[in-house]
Design a protein around this motif. Structure first.
Motif, PDB file in Angstrom:
ATOM      1  N   PRO A  98       0.810  -1.222   0.000  1.00  0.00           N
ATOM      2  CA  PRO A  98       0.000   0.000   0.000  1.00  0.00           C
ATOM      3  C   PRO A  98       0.839   1.266   0.000  1.00  0.00           C
ATOM      4  CG  PRO A  98      -0.798  -1.538   1.633  1.00  0.00           C
ATOM      5  CD  PRO A  98       0.430  -2.139   1.070  1.00  0.00           C
ATOM      6  N   ALA A  99       1.968   1.243   0.713  1.00  0.00           N
ATOM      7  CA  ALA A  99       2.759   2.451   0.799  1.00  0.00           C
ATOM      8  C   ALA A  99       3.279   2.893  -0.553  1.00  0.00           C
ATOM      9  CB  ALA A  99       3.930   2.243   1.749  1.00  0.00           C
ATOM     10  N   THR A 100       3.331   1.980  -1.502  1.00  0.00           N
ATOM     11  CA  THR A 100       3.765   2.416  -2.815  1.00  0.00           C
ATOM     12  C   THR A 100       2.586   2.731  -3.718  1.00  0.00           C
ATOM     13  OG1 THR A 100       3.885   0.137  -3.539  1.00  0.00           O
ATOM     14  CG2 THR A 100       5.912   1.115  -2.749  1.00  0.00           C
ATOM     15  N   VAL A 101       1.495   2.008  -3.523  1.00  0.00           N
ATOM     16  CA  VAL A 101       0.377   2.190  -4.436  1.00  0.00           C
ATOM     17  C   VAL A 101      -0.414   3.441  -4.090  1.00  0.00           C
ATOM     18  CG1 VAL A 101      -1.713   1.157  -5.327  1.00  0.00           C
ATOM     19  CG2 VAL A 101       0.255  -0.253  -4.895  1.00  0.00           C
ATOM     20  N   ILE A 102      -0.526   3.718  -2.804  1.00  0.00           N
ATOM     21  CA  ILE A 102      -1.347   4.868  -2.415  1.00  0.00           C
ATOM     22  C   ILE A 102      -0.771   6.179  -2.947  1.00  0.00           C
ATOM     23  CG2 ILE A 102      -2.124   6.199  -0.426  1.00  0.00           C
ATOM     24  CD1 ILE A 102      -2.574   3.508   0.959  1.00  0.00           C
ATOM     25  N   PRO A 103       0.522   6.435  -2.770  1.00  0.00           N
ATOM     26  CA  PRO A 103       1.022   7.685  -3.365  1.00  0.00           C
ATOM     27  C   PRO A 103       0.802   7.740  -4.863  1.00  0.00           C
ATOM     28  CG  PRO A 103       2.785   6.527  -2.231  1.00  0.00           C
ATOM     29  CD  PRO A 103       1.564   5.748  -2.013  1.00  0.00           C
ATOM     30  N   LEU A 104       0.906   6.579  -5.501  1.00  0.00           N
ATOM     31  CA  LEU A 104       0.692   6.562  -6.952  1.00  0.00           C
ATOM     32  C   LEU A 104      -0.721   7.010  -7.282  1.00  0.00           C
ATOM     33  CD1 LEU A 104       1.527   5.771  -9.794  1.00  0.00           C
ATOM     34  CD2 LEU A 104       0.711   3.492  -9.313  1.00  0.00           C
ATOM     35  N   LEU A 105      -1.666   6.448  -6.540  1.00  0.00           N
ATOM     36  CA  LEU A 105      -3.048   6.805  -6.846  1.00  0.00           C
ATOM     37  C   LEU A 105      -3.309   8.269  -6.518  1.00  0.00           C
ATOM     38  CD1 LEU A 105      -4.895   3.592  -5.761  1.00  0.00           C
ATOM     39  CD2 LEU A 105      -4.217   4.339  -8.018  1.00  0.00           C
ATOM     40  N   ILE A 106      -2.707   8.741  -5.421  1.00  0.00           N
ATOM     41  CA  ILE A 106      -2.887  10.165  -5.093  1.00  0.00           C
ATOM     42  C   ILE A 106      -2.323  11.019  -6.215  1.00  0.00           C
ATOM     43  CG2 ILE A 106      -2.216  11.980  -3.499  1.00  0.00           C
ATOM     44  CD1 ILE A 106      -2.245   9.933  -1.289  1.00  0.00           C
ATOM     45  N   THR A 107      -1.150  10.637  -6.678  1.00  0.00           N
ATOM     46  CA  THR A 107      -0.550  11.424  -7.764  1.00  0.00           C
ATOM     47  C   THR A 107      -1.443  11.398  -8.989  1.00  0.00           C
ATOM     48  OG1 THR A 107       1.508  10.530  -6.956  1.00  0.00           O
ATOM     49  CG2 THR A 107       1.612  11.823  -8.937  1.00  0.00           C
ATOM     50  N   ALA A 108      -1.962  10.218  -9.300  1.00  0.00           N
ATOM     51  CA  ALA A 108      -2.842  10.132 -10.467  1.00  0.00           C
ATOM     52  C   ALA A 108      -4.038  11.053 -10.282  1.00  0.00           C
ATOM     53  CB  ALA A 108      -3.288   8.696 -10.673  1.00  0.00           C
ATOM     54  N   ALA A 109      -4.567  11.034  -9.070  1.00  0.00           N
ATOM     55  CA  ALA A 109      -5.710  11.917  -8.803  1.00  0.00           C
ATOM     56  C   ALA A 109      -5.302  13.371  -8.976  1.00  0.00           C
ATOM     57  CB  ALA A 109      -6.234  11.672  -7.398  1.00  0.00           C
ATOM     58  N   ILE A 110      -4.108  13.706  -8.498  1.00  0.00           N
ATOM     59  CA  ILE A 110      -3.660  15.096  -8.637  1.00  0.00           C
ATOM     60  C   ILE A 110      -3.541  15.450 -10.109  1.00  0.00           C
ATOM     61  CG2 ILE A 110      -1.739  16.661  -8.240  1.00  0.00           C
ATOM     62  CD1 ILE A 110      -1.238  15.282  -5.635  1.00  0.00           C
ATOM     63  N   VAL A 111      -3.011  14.517 -10.890  1.00  0.00           N
ATOM     64  CA  VAL A 111      -2.847  14.807 -12.319  1.00  0.00           C
ATOM     65  C   VAL A 111      -4.191  15.157 -12.938  1.00  0.00           C
ATOM     66  CG1 VAL A 111      -2.289  13.768 -14.525  1.00  0.00           C
ATOM     67  CG2 VAL A 111      -0.765  13.459 -12.620  1.00  0.00           C
ATOM     68  N   ILE A 112      -5.206  14.406 -12.543  1.00  0.00           N
ATOM     69  CA  ILE A 112      -6.518  14.679 -13.128  1.00  0.00           C
ATOM     70  C   ILE A 112      -7.111  15.963 -12.551  1.00  0.00           C
ATOM     71  CG2 ILE A 112      -8.854  13.816 -13.316  1.00  0.00           C
ATOM     72  CD1 ILE A 112      -7.679  11.034 -13.467  1.00  0.00           C
ATOM     73  N   LEU A 113      -7.004  16.097 -11.230  1.00  0.00           N
ATOM     74  CA  LEU A 113      -7.607  17.273 -10.606  1.00  0.00           C
ATOM     75  C   LEU A 113      -6.933  18.551 -11.071  1.00  0.00           C
ATOM     76  CD1 LEU A 113      -8.263  16.047  -6.989  1.00  0.00           C
ATOM     77  CD2 LEU A 113      -9.865  16.373  -8.858  1.00  0.00           C
ATOM     78  N   LEU A 114      -5.629  18.490 -11.203  1.00  0.00           N
ATOM     79  CA  LEU A 114      -4.898  19.666 -11.657  1.00  0.00           C
ATOM     80  C   LEU A 114      -5.383  20.057 -13.045  1.00  0.00           C
ATOM     81  CD1 LEU A 114      -2.577  21.499 -10.763  1.00  0.00           C
ATOM     82  CD2 LEU A 114      -1.043  20.044 -11.999  1.00  0.00           C
ATOM     83  N   GLY A 115      -5.767  19.054 -13.825  1.00  0.00           N
ATOM     84  CA  GLY A 115      -6.294  19.373 -15.140  1.00  0.00           C
ATOM     85  C   GLY A 115      -7.699  19.931 -15.059  1.00  0.00           C
ATOM     86  N   VAL A 116      -8.542  19.244 -14.313  1.00  0.00           N
ATOM     87  CA  VAL A 116      -9.930  19.682 -14.269  1.00  0.00           C
ATOM     88  C   VAL A 116     -10.039  21.060 -13.636  1.00  0.00           C
ATOM     89  CG1 VAL A 116     -12.154  19.181 -13.274  1.00  0.00           C
ATOM     90  CG2 VAL A 116     -10.814  17.344 -14.233  1.00  0.00           C
ATOM     91  N   PHE A 117      -9.287  21.269 -12.576  1.00  0.00           N
ATOM     92  CA  PHE A 117      -9.345  22.571 -11.909  1.00  0.00           C
ATOM     93  C   PHE A 117      -8.147  23.421 -12.300  1.00  0.00           C
ATOM     94  CE2 PHE A 117     -11.808  19.686  -9.302  1.00  0.00           C
ATOM     95  CZ  PHE A 117     -12.992  20.396  -9.216  1.00  0.00           C
ATOM     96  N   ASN A 118      -7.880  23.475 -13.577  1.00  0.00           N
ATOM     97  CA  ASN A 118      -6.700  24.237 -13.975  1.00  0.00           C
ATOM     98  C   ASN A 118      -6.944  25.724 -13.889  1.00  0.00           C
ATOM     99  OD1 ASN A 118      -7.090  25.432 -16.883  1.00  0.00           O
ATOM    100  ND2 ASN A 118      -8.188  23.501 -16.770  1.00  0.00           N
ATOM    101  N   ALA A 119      -8.199  26.118 -13.913  1.00  0.00           N
ATOM    102  CA  ALA A 119      -8.475  27.548 -13.954  1.00  0.00           C
ATOM    103  C   ALA A 119      -7.871  28.308 -12.771  1.00  0.00           C
ATOM    104  CB  ALA A 119      -9.968  27.773 -14.049  1.00  0.00           C
ATOM    105  N   PRO A 120      -8.114  27.891 -11.531  1.00  0.00           N
ATOM    106  CA  PRO A 120      -7.511  28.648 -10.426  1.00  0.00           C
ATOM    107  C   PRO A 120      -5.985  28.664 -10.478  1.00  0.00           C
ATOM    108  CG  PRO A 120      -8.706  26.722  -9.621  1.00  0.00           C
ATOM    109  CD  PRO A 120      -9.013  26.850 -11.045  1.00  0.00           C
TER     110      PRO A 120
END
Lengths: 523, 121, 81, 122, 496, 172, 260
Positions: free
Chosen positions: A479-501
């Motif tokens: 988990p310690a390796t997979v969780i950061p990966l998933l968080i990063t993936a989420a950030i990649v998407i969120l950073l895109g979706v909420f790129n406006a701010p």
């Protein structure tokens, strides 16, 4: 206390490193909590600073209390946090924190007896990167560049792979040349201006008398070349692929997203804050040349990536191409190009982190680093694969990931400034990325009989003595390796979706700049 | 550098520097490493002297004497290291004599802590 | 700054730099680098940069040569170029 | 004034010795003889020059600071006297260990080997 | 548009299937639950779309902003439902129900592997399709367009063999290549030209932009080839390649969702990005018309030579898609109306044909036209439905295809493009030429020796036959009750 | 000769710095032996230091340490300033504005002629650079030892050849 | 590579030389760096004229190093520390049989013995002096050249000298690995601790002035002076420790046994 944040953000990892040194040697288990808490403090500071800056404008901090009310500007060392570096601080601390989580136990396995030292170097690297970001003093920047470089040489050389050591040596030589060129450039500037403070230099250079000064010109070239070496811009990229692909996995996760990006930041900082956009884009008139260099870099990086058979090396060459994106974007000499370049710094940091974590997990579990040995992985580790696919899609530039939007802004900048070569290179590289990643995805998706390899995975796990460990799914990493990966993936998407701010903050940072400011872009 | 003695210092310094040329010649020509090392040793010693000379030329000997002193002390280290290098590699290549007991060189010594030398074949 | 010293030392510097790169015996090269650093120290001193000279003295005479010799001891003394 | 004169004399003497050392360094045929010239001439010349400047420092003997400088210069002398021969010795020894053959004497005997043999006998 | 309703219905309609995907994965061990989830999602989706229908038919528009962007930087992710979108959403979501049923029968009948993955990605693809249908601006459209390309890739390569690998590779190369290489720059160029506005609401995006004919032509071509799901030549060959997919995929996606997304995008480009007025002014649409006309004729000719039934259908699809594009590029109200209607008509007709092809494969394992002799006797329902589908696609009464073709021809006449009118007529004849031999062979040729032993009816499973019957009936019904379609299309063209 | 007088003599230090820099850079790039590369690196770094220190030189100046006789006169001023405690900031403020307007006034105030002392700032910077240099050297030497351990050689071409061969000890 | 190197070098050289005629003449007191530009007085002029008022330290370099640009110096110390840790991380090896490539016997020949007596005696005399002198350099940095770094290097060199004169284990006996690693950390802790203390007293980082509140019998200016001494001591600690650490690791291939 809140006005002390610019100092504390650095001091937290520094003290973390020292504490690790003092307390960690006796008991290696103490290192990890220290690391996490130090980075968490930094992360908190970074967020607080970002909020503060976006609300009330840039923060000036004078170390030693030598503020401008007492002494002329430049006597003491100034830290300056504007929207641009506040964003970068958040990125650096986030990436560091995620990598730290990833390193849990992993670092211990990779550097059995040197875990405390590894963590100390890790934290000092963070100190260096954060320091580069906050400082407003040209020489101080050099010192911090050295802090970060020296630690990164060591981190690369620490690995057990002998090729990593050779790569580290090359890295060291090239890095020293780069840093020395930067130092020399600062010397030239100092010679002409008598100060080291970026704002003070900028003020003096604004005098049109310096428009034709060959010293300033040479200073700019030296600094630029120095920074280009540090960021592995195309003809000067030689050190990067080996250094990042043969180093320990945690190191590659830390270095690949951050080092080149911070160097790009330094370039942008030098261009905007020291020389000024006016001078760089108008007096110098080099935009076209540099953008063409960037085009070559992008194409060369993509083609070289295409030729690789090792997964991590391929990713490394992609970094070379991505650096081309950012340099080209920054040199498009218009608002959107600069916004795109800065946004791409953020996006690329997370994309690269995502891909490197995933690649490292793959490599660890396959015991092989060639692309064609990844068969059937998706069946075995669906979560890791998801992370990898998200990173890959971002790299290709598929909406709504962050990679799409950075490309979007860069393309806009390219079209607006009429740099068709750059536009085409960007598109070609996207296509090459698509080919590259779908080749991998295809291999990992098809693969041989999944059931067999599934059993095999179990074997491997038990073989490594991790059978008792909790895993999310059958063949998944810990988990310690997979969780950061998933968080990063989420950030990649969120950073895109909420790129406006985010873009709004970047625009705030560029506000009032002559060529790249939003006002200048408005027609 | 006004006063008369400053001139003396400068002249002395120039002479010293010029006389270093033979040493540099020796460095260039060699023929062996140890010849070079000897020349280096000479230049090192002379550097300490030259620092004093420069101090006098600046009329601030007090400021220079400190690190001339440091030089005089540390200059030794480089030569010693080189000498030791040659010794050790020689010991490696040649036949080793039977073990002697460790030499107690300095006062608060620690024969125990210097690890026992493995008997040579 | 003392001009005659300056010129002589600078010329010496170039010579020693070239030799230390020419010599194939790494031990010799290292020692010549030591000379280079002595000269550099003198140069700083005559240019009035006492603190820099002191540092260079301490580093050049005290440690950096020794570091290099220690490394050469554990590797190979002869260089192909 | 006399002090200055003495100082200049000492310095000049030092330079002369150094000249000797330099000439010896170039002209002597083998390592050991060169070492001989260098070791002795160099040490002595350094001592003399530093001593000369030290004497100069005593020219206006009023403040204690000057005496400190004088003493420090003397200390430099002392240390040069201590370290220079030691390193000469170490180098000489190393050179011998390194296998540098001295130019032989008339009787064809290597002096160093002889000493060594004698000492082994004891 | 006079009135705008703000509602999150489009979002939920879109999410209904997306949220079903994790549930499907979760229930991967319970087959019944998994399929029930699919069904529930399909019905919920259809229900949500239906719930929006009254609002749309009353002449209003639904808008919903998912992520708020801000002035000029980048468009927000915005849903906007209008007549065209509604029409497409209705077709897609209603057919999903049928296809789900069919897929269950097909997958179980053939004991396919990885069914969970199949259903999950199927659901995601549907979400993307609805996303395209409801997209309120060009950015959202592009987003879902790409999502659809990627989500259908695992479906195309479902078999995971060499052929699937090749097909999948072609599929992605064409779709991603064109969308990144042509559509993305075109998008950004539009963004620059329009000064940061990408929304479909109000006037066309580029209506007031200063655009030369050359620029306009390049942009238009970039869009039309960029949305290569529309299958215009020379970017068509992904579609036959994608026929390696399981038949439900071919049926829903490559007869309805994916390809129709392509033409939908092209229609959007014509109507909402350029606007008919601007195109008329620039006079560049004719180029597209001729490319489309060329595609229509050539694909029909190729279709005749194909022996593999699914490939024949695929080439037929290419031709029919270009019908639609051709219709839009005529720029006359009736032709545009006909194009929109043809989306629905062709969808029903072609899905029937694919279902039939799949049913034949499930029941007998036959893939080639030449093997179908005498099949009309053993599989009367299937072949009957096939006949109806073929009639609809060809445009023979009493099937819906006639209506849309009628409008198209009418529009061509309106536009005074008699050569193109002739293209329509000739190609309809060609359609007949490549379909009716199949029907003829099935019903009137004797079965080959050795197979004749099988007597009586031996249909595919009910789960296969039922859907194809439904869609066949739908095709006929659309001929008699086209009111809703006409109303929706009029909503769009009425404004022009 | 004219060229010498105009461009070489006044810039002699700078010329030599460029020469040293070229020597060092060339060695770093082309030398085959890693230790030689490091020697080149040392020379390269020293060249930069030479450049910096040369910037700070002033003809006729002395070392940047205040002399003793300044000490006496000045200490009192300092004390006075210190005693005024809180007024300190204002006073320096005042001095600063003086500084901007008229340098000679300052000289009269403090008795310190800035031209009398060498520029201290480059010295400070170069102290740091030397430290960085020796640290880098140390790390580089450690890496070379580590390379030697793995490859048994410090010649770049031999190492590359061994990597290409993938002999024992080389993990690919 | 050779040609590329030559071309790169020549190109760099030409580039650098091209700017040389534009420089202010060598030794010009009015050059921008020394004399400032027009209405921008140079920073260095401020240092020369005001350092004594600000800090009461006659050695301007020390004052600038430890106070005005103390932030730089702190990171310079961090660089050293990082180098020490880096070398530890790269070279230090804990396990494995002692299989040195060279016989590590202490030189035991008769000559060696003889040599050790002479050198040993010299070192015995000289090492305490060096160490004392190093402390003097650290402490006297305010008034003469010197300071933490120089003193630290000299002190470190004295331990290296011990190792050279006897052998590494003798030096390690006095200054063990645990000790020097700790000392290195402590040095930076002292430095950064001074800074943090200022932060704790609600001033900016490294604003020593405020420390007069907790230092007995000082005024703000002397507090600066004293704190500078404090941080110099910190620097000296780190430098001493790390210089020796580097030597110890390099000379024994990270085994910390006999060594070179």
């Amino acid at each position: 206390m809140s006005e002390q944040l610019p100092a504390i953000i650095l001091l937290a990892p520094l003290f973390g490193a020292l504490l690790t040194g003092l307390a960690g040697n006796r008991d290696h288990r103490r290192c990890f909590p220290i690391l996490i808490s130090a980075l968490a403090v930094s992360f908190g500071c970074a967020i607080a600073l970002l909020v503060q800056v976006s609300q009330s404008g840039p923060i000036d901090y004078f170390v030693g209390g030598w503020n401008t009310e007492r002494v002329p500007l430049g006597v003491g060392i100034q830290l300056r946090i504007d929207a641009l570096n506040a964003l970068l601080l958040v990125v650096i601390t986030t990436v560091a924190l995620l990598t730290a989580v990833y390193s849990f136990r992993r670092a211990g396995e990779e550097n059995t007896e040197k875990t405390p030292q590894f963590y100390m170097l890790f934290q000092m690297l963070c100190v260096g990167l954060l320091g580069i970001t906050v400082t407003a003093d040209a020489f101080n920047l050099f010192v911090l560049v050295e802090v970060s470089s020296l630690t990164s040489y060591a981190l690369v050389a620490m690995g057990s792979k002998s090729r990593g050591t050779v790569a580290a040596f090359n890295y060291l030589i090239m890095g020293t040349v780069g840093a020395s060129f930067y130092l020399l450039g600062v010397g030239y500037l100092y010679m002409q201006t008598g100060t080291l403070n970026m704002a003070a230099i900028h003020e003096i250079l604004a005098d049109p008398a310096f428009g034709k000064s060959s010293t300033v010109f040479v200073a700019f070239i030296l600094i630029l070349v120095g920074v280009w070496i540090k960021m592995a811009f195309f003809p000067l990229y030689g050190w990067l692929p080996n250094a990042y692909s043969y180093c320990p996995s945690t190191t590659s996760c830390l270095l690949a997203p951050l080092m080149t990006k911070v160097s790009v930041y330094v370039m942008i900082r030098v261009m905007l804050s020291i020389f000024g956009a006016d001078w760089v884009f108008q007096s110098l008139g080099w935009s076209h040349t540099v953008v063409w260099l960037a085009v070559i870099a992008i194409l060369a990086g993509s083609v070289l990536a295409l030729a690789q058979v090792e997964l991590k090396k391929m990713l490394c060459y992609l970094i070379v191409a991505e650096v081309g994106y950012m340099v080209g974007g920054a040199w498009l000499a218009n608002h959107w190009g600069m916004v795109g370049a800065i946004y791409h710094i953020l996006a690329d940091a997370f994309m690269t982190l995502c891909l490197f974590i995933a690649a490292n997990i793959f490599i660890k579990h396959c015991r092989a680093d060639r692309i064609d040995q990844l068969e059937g992985l998706f069946k075995r580790m669906p979560l890791t694969s998801t992370g990898f696919v998200v990173g890959a899609l971002a790299m290709i530039g598929v909406p709504p990931t962050a990679g799409f939007f950075s490309k979007w802004y860069l393309l806009r900048g390219g079209i607006e400034s009429g740099q068709w070569g750059y536009v085409i290179a960007l598109l070609v590289s996207s296509l090459v990325n698509a080919v590259l990643f779908f080749r991998i995805i295809e291999i990992a998706y098809f693969g041989k009989n999944p059931a067999e390899s599934h059993d095999h995975a179990h074997d491997e796990d038990s073989h490594q003595g991790q059978a008792g460990e909790a895993t999310l799914l059958g063949g998944e990493g810990r988990p310690a390796t997979v969780i950061p990966l998933l968080i990063t993936a989420a950030i990649v998407i969120l950073l895109g979706v909420f790129n406006a701010p985010v873009v709004e903050i970047i625009q705030q940072a560029l506000e009032g700049m002559p060529v790249v400011g939003a006002a200048a872009a408005a027609r | 550098m006004g006063e008369g003695f400053g001139i003396v210092a400068i002249i002395a310094g120039i002479v010293l520097l010029v006389l270093m040329i033979p040493a540099i010649y020796r460095i260039v020509v060699g023929p062996t490493a140890i010849d070079r090392i000897v020349a280096v040793n000479i230049i090192g010693t002379k550097t300490a002297v030259l620092l004093v000379v420069i101090g006098v030329a600046f009329e601030r000997v007090g400021m220079f004497v400190d690190f001339a002193l440091a030089y005089a002390l540390l200059n030794f280290v480089g030569s010693l290291a080189a000498a030791r290098y040659l010794h050790k590699t020689k010991a490696m290549a040649g036949s080793a004599q039977p073990a002697d007991q460790p030499v107690s060189g300095s006062g608060d010594t620690d024969a125990a802590s210097s690890s026992p030398s493995p008997p040579a074949p | 700054m003392i001009v005659p010293f300056d010129i002589i030392i600078l010329i010496f510097l170039v010579i020693t730099a070239l030799i230390s790169l020419r010599v194939r015996d790494l031990l010799g090269a290292t020692m010549i680098l030591g000379v280079y650093s002595f000269l550099i120290c003198l140069l700083w001193a005559e240019m009035g940069a006492v603190d820099v000279a002191f540092t260079e003295a301490a580093v050049g005479a005290g440690v950096s040569t020794v570091f290099m010799i220690a490394t050469i001891y554990h590797t190979r003394r002869h260089s192909s170029d | 004034m006399i002090l200055d004169l003495v100082a200049i004399l000492l310095i000049a003497a030092g330079l002369v010795f150094f000249l000797g050392a330099a000439v010896g360094l170039v002209r002597f045929p083998d390592f050991y003889t060169r070492m001989h010239a260098a070791g002795k001439g160099d040490t002595l010349s350094s001592l003399l020059v530093v001593l000369g400047f030290a004497l100069h420092e005593l020219r206006h003997f009023d403040g204690s600071a000057d005496v400190v400088v004088f003493l420090k210069l003397l200390a430099i002398c002392a240390f040069i006297m201590l370290t220079s021969p030691t390193s000469t010795h170490a180098l000489m020894d190393a050179g011998y260990e390194d296998g540098i053959e001295p130019v032989l004497g008339e009787d064809g005997e290597n002096a160093l080997t002889e000493t060594r043999n004698r000492r082994l006998k004891d | 548009m006079d009135s705008v309703v703000h509602s999150s219905l489009p979002l939920w309609a879109c999410l209904a299937s997306l949220l079903a995907a994790p549930a499907i994965v979760l229930f991967r061990r319970e087959l019944f639950l998994r399929e029930a989830t699919t069904f529930v999602a399909a019905f919920v989706k259809f229900g949500l779309v239906l719930a929006m229908l009254p609002i749309i038919t009353s002449g209003k528009v639904i808008e919903f902003t998912l992520v708020e962007g801000f002035g000029g930087v980048v468009a927000p992710i915005l849903f906007r439902v209008d007549g065209l979108g509604m029409l497409f959403a209705l077709v897609a979501s209603s057919l999903w129900i049928v296809t789900s049923l069919y897929a269950i029968g097909y997958m179980r009948g053939l004991h396919e592997h990885s069914q969970t993955r199949f259903f999950a990605f199927f659901a995601i693809s549907l979400s993307a399709t609805l996303g395209v249908a409801f997209a309120g601006n060009l950015l959202t459209l592009y987003l879902f367009y790409e999502m659809l390309s990627l989500a259908t890739w695992p479906l195309v390569t479902h078999h995971q063999d060499k052929e699937a690998r090749t097909g999948g590779r072609t599929y992605l190369t064409y779709l991603l290549g064109t969308s990144i290489g042509f559509a993305l720059p075109a998008l950004i160029f539009t963004w620059i030209k329009s000064g940061g506005d990408l929304s479909f609401a109000g006037d066309a995006i580029l209506a007031s932009a200063d655009l030369g004919p050359a620029q306009g032509l390049i942009l238009l071509l970039a869009f039309c080839f960029g949305f290569s799901k529309a299958g215009m030549m020379p970017f068509h060959s992904w579609l036959p390649g994608a026929m390696v997919a399981p038949t439900p995929v071919s049926a829903l996606l490559h007869a309805v969702a994916v390809v129709k997304v392509g033409v939908f995008c092209v229609i959007r480009v014509f109507t909402a990005v350029f606007g008919v007025d601007l195109l008329a002014k620039l006079g560049v649409a004719t180029v597209i018309s001729w490319i489309a006309a060329f595609t229509v004729i050539v694909s029909s000719l190729i279709a005749m030579s194909q022996d593999n039934l699914k490939r024949r259908l695929a080439f037929s699809t290419i031709g029919q898609l270009s019908y639609i594009v051709l219709g839009v590029s005529l720029l006359s109200a009736h032709a545009v109306q006909g194009s929109m209607m043809h989306i629905a008509m062709h969808a029903f007709g072609k899905i029937t044909l694919f279902f039939c092809a799949g049913a034949i494969f499930v029941a007998t394992g036959k893939k080639y036209v030449s093997q179908l002799s005498g099949l009309g006797k053993t599989m009367p329902f299937t072949m009957g439905a096939f006949a109806i589908g073929a009639m609809s696609v060809t445009g023979v009464p009493p099937t819906g295809g006639l209506l849309s073709k009628f409008y198209l021809v009418w529009g061509a006449a309106d536009a005074q493009q008699f050569a193109l009118l002739a293209v329509y007529l000739v190609s309809s004849v060609l359609n007949g030429v490549y379909f009716f031999p199949v029907v003829y062979r099935a019903f009137f040729k004797p079965a080959p020796e050795g197979e004749a032993a099988v007597e009586g009816i031996r249909e595919a499973p009910l789960a296969c036959v039922l859907p194809l019957s439904i869609t066949a009936v739908g095709s006929v019904l659309l001929f008699f009750f086209p009111g809703l379609l006409l109303e929706l299309t009029k909503l769009m063209t009425g404004a022009q | 000769m004219e060229f010498l007088n105009a461009s070489v003599i006044p810039y002699f230090n700078y010329w030599i710095y460029v020469v040293l820099m070229m020597i060092g850079l060339h060695a770093m790039i082309t030398k085959n032996n890693l230790i030689k590369k490091l020697i080149g690196m040392s020379i390269f770094q020293t060249a930069i230091i030479l450049f910096y220190v040369s910037i700070g030189v002033k003809t006729g100046s002395t070392i940047p340490i205040l002399e003793h006789h300044h000490d006496e006169g000045h200490a009192e001023t300092a004390h006075a300033v210190a005693e005024s405690g809180d007024h300190h900031a204002e006073e320096t403020d005042h001095e600063k504005s003086d500084h901007g307007n008229n340098e000679h006034a300052i000289e009269a105030d403090h008795g310190i002629d800035p031209d009398h002392f060498a520029n201290p700032l480059p010295h400070v910077l170069m102290l740091t650079a030397i430290v960085v240099g020796v640290s880098t050297l140390g790390v580089a030497l450690a890496i070379s030892q580590s390379i030697y351990k793995d490859f048994g050689s410090l010649e770049e071409n031999e190492i590359l050849a061994k990597i290409k061969q993938g002999g024992p000890g080389v993990d690919v | 590579m050779k040609w590329f190197g030559l071309i790169a070098t020549v190109f760099t050289g030409i580039l650098l030389l091209s700017a040389v005629p534009d420089f202010a003449a060598f030794g010009d007191p009015d050059s921008p760096a020394n004399g400032g530009l027009g209405d921008h007085p140079s920073v260095s002029q401020y240092y020369i004229t005001d350092t004594y008022t600000d800090t009461k330290v006659p050695n301007i370099v020390t004052a600038v190093l430890a106070d005005y640009r103390g932030y730089d110096t702190m990171f310079e110390t961090v660089v050293i520390f990082a180098a020490g840790i880096a070398i530890f991380a790269i070279l230090r090896s804990f396990s494995g049989p002692v299989a040195p490539s060279h016989p590590t016997a202490i030189d035991t020949s008769v000559e060696g013995d003889h040599q050790r007596i002479i050198i040993g005696t010299t070192c015995r005399v000289i090492i305490p002096v060096i160490q004392l002198f190093a402390l003097y350099v650290v402490a006297h940095g305010h008034h003469s050249p010197g300071g933490g770094f120089q003193g630290g290097v000299i002190l470190g060199a004295s331990f290296i000298l011990v190792a050279l004169a006897k052998d590494l284990s003798a030096a390690l006996g006095r200054f063990s690995e645990k000790r020097y690693l700790a000392l290195g950390s402590v040095g930076i802790l002292i430095y950064a601790g001074f800074g943090l203390l200022c932060v704790a007293l609600e001033r900016n980082f490294l604003d020593y002035e405020i420390l007069h509140r907790i230092m007995p019998a000082t005024d703000p200016i002397m507090a600066r002076s004293h704190s500078m001494l404090g941080v110099e001591v910190g620097v000296a600690f780190t430098v001493t420790a790390i210089m020796f650490a580097i030597y110890a690791n390099l000379s024994s291939k990270g085994r910390l046994e006999q060594g070179f």
